[in-house]
Motif scaffolding. Structure first.
Motif, PDB file in Angstrom:
ATOM      1  N   MET A   1      32.942  47.107  99.340  1.00 44.98           N
ATOM      2  CA  MET A   1      34.298  46.756  99.746  1.00 44.98           C
ATOM      3  C   MET A   1      35.297  47.465  98.831  1.00 44.98           C
ATOM      4  N   ASN A   2      36.294  48.054  99.446  1.00 49.51           N
ATOM      5  CA  ASN A   2      37.337  48.722  98.666  1.00 49.51           C
ATOM      6  C   ASN A   2      38.183  47.699  97.924  1.00 49.51           C
ATOM      7  N   LYS A   3      38.556  48.067  96.707  1.00 49.58           N
ATOM      8  CA  LYS A   3      39.431  47.218  95.902  1.00 49.58           C
ATOM      9  C   LYS A   3      40.534  48.064  95.302  1.00 49.58           C
ATOM     10  N   ILE A   4      41.644  47.420  95.015  1.00 51.78           N
ATOM     11  CA  ILE A   4      42.738  48.054  94.297  1.00 51.78           C
ATOM     12  C   ILE A   4      42.352  48.018  92.823  1.00 51.78           C
ATOM     13  N   LYS A   5      42.516  49.154  92.129  1.00 54.87           N
ATOM     14  CA  LYS A   5      42.062  49.242  90.734  1.00 54.87           C
ATOM     15  C   LYS A   5      42.861  48.357  89.786  1.00 54.87           C
ATOM     16  N   LEU A  29      40.310  41.383  95.915  1.00 53.42           N
ATOM     17  CA  LEU A  29      40.751  42.715  96.338  1.00 53.42           C
ATOM     18  C   LEU A  29      41.228  43.573  95.168  1.00 53.42           C
ATOM     19  N   VAL A  30      41.184  43.022  93.948  1.00 51.75           N
ATOM     20  CA  VAL A  30      41.716  43.715  92.785  1.00 51.75           C
ATOM     21  C   VAL A  30      40.647  43.766  91.691  1.00 51.75           C
ATOM     22  N   GLU A  31      40.489  44.942  91.065  1.00 50.95           N
ATOM     23  CA  GLU A  31      39.537  45.070  89.960  1.00 50.95           C
ATOM     24  C   GLU A  31      40.094  44.503  88.660  1.00 50.95           C
ATOM     25  N   LYS A  32      41.324  44.925  88.274  1.00 49.98           N
ATOM     26  CA  LYS A  32      41.910  44.489  86.999  1.00 49.98           C
ATOM     27  C   LYS A  32      43.326  43.977  87.214  1.00 49.98           C
ATOM     28  N   ILE A 128      50.378  42.340 101.003  1.00 48.24           N
ATOM     29  CA  ILE A 128      50.757  43.446 100.122  1.00 48.24           C
ATOM     30  C   ILE A 128      49.517  44.232  99.706  1.00 48.24           C
ATOM     31  N   LEU A 129      48.471  43.526  99.307  1.00 45.98           N
ATOM     32  CA  LEU A 129      47.243  44.192  98.859  1.00 45.98           C
ATOM     33  C   LEU A 129      46.577  44.968  99.983  1.00 45.98           C
ATOM     34  N   THR A 130      46.576  44.396 101.172  1.00 41.62           N
ATOM     35  CA  THR A 130      45.943  45.059 102.316  1.00 41.62           C
ATOM     36  C   THR A 130      46.627  46.377 102.633  1.00 41.62           C
ATOM     37  N   GLU A 131      47.958  46.408 102.487  1.00 40.63           N
ATOM     38  CA  GLU A 131      48.699  47.669 102.703  1.00 40.63           C
ATOM     39  C   GLU A 131      48.290  48.744 101.704  1.00 40.63           C
ATOM     40  N   LEU A 132      47.913  48.335 100.494  1.00 39.25           N
ATOM     41  CA  LEU A 132      47.569  49.284  99.440  1.00 39.25           C
ATOM     42  C   LEU A 132      46.132  49.767  99.489  1.00 39.25           C
ATOM     43  N   LEU A 133      45.277  49.042 100.168  1.00 37.53           N
ATOM     44  CA  LEU A 133      43.848  49.402 100.187  1.00 37.53           C
ATOM     45  C   LEU A 133      43.640  50.750 100.851  1.00 37.53           C
ATOM     46  N   PRO A 134      42.755  51.568 100.256  1.00 35.45           N
ATOM     47  CA  PRO A 134      42.458  52.848 100.890  1.00 35.45           C
ATOM     48  C   PRO A 134      41.777  52.623 102.246  1.00 35.45           C
ATOM     49  N   ALA A 135      42.092  53.472 103.170  1.00 37.28           N
ATOM     50  CA  ALA A 135      41.535  53.320 104.532  1.00 37.28           C
ATOM     51  C   ALA A 135      40.053  53.645 104.559  1.00 37.28           C
TER      52      ALA A 135
END
Length: 135
Positions: A1-5, A29-32, A128-135
């Motif tokens: 699963m993709n996560k925002i760094k 959805l967030v690593e750090k 907000i996070l979903t908008e930032l996730l890589p496709a």
């Protein structure tokens, strides 16, 4: 699963920071998550990592009313930074202020992704996070 760094929460309210951390952790959805209690701390973190794009935040949630360096002062200094090519940081102002003067002031910073009035819930964070996730 993709996560925002990286996400930075810049707010002097420890309870708000705690609640935001809970939202982020539950959404997975967030690593750090980096927490700062004033704008200068966050600005220093960004400056120290300009040569390390993977350490730079992808999202900044920025309070307006903080001691020492408030959100507006942070934005003025942030706008002067030269981010690495290809690095985009979304900055959202998060505030309890609904004053028209603050809304107008936010318009002085076209790089702001949005102006959100506290409290904000998990659904807004997820959006907000979903908008930032890589496709």
């Amino acid at each position: 699963m993709n996560k925002i760094k990286n996400v930075c929460v810049v707010d002097d309210d420890e309870l708000f920071q705690f609640v935001m951390r809970q939202h982020f952790e539950r959404l997975e959805l967030v690593e750090k998550i980096h927490k700062f209690t004033d704008g200068e701390q966050a600005l220093n973190y960004i400056k120290q990592n300009l040569n390390e794009p993977d350490n730079l935040p992808d999202l900044i949630l920025l309070d307006v009313n903080m001691p020492y360096m408030d959100g507006w002062q942070f934005m003025r200094e942030y706008m002067k930074l030269q981010l690495p090519e290809g690095k985009h940081i979304k900055v959202y102002v998060l505030t309890s202020s609904t004053h028209e003067s603050d809304l107008q002031r936010a318009k002085e910073f076209p790089s702001l992704a949005g102006y959100l009035v506290k409290p904000i819930g998990k659904n807004i964070i997820k959006e907000i996070l979903t908008e930032l996730l890589p496709a």
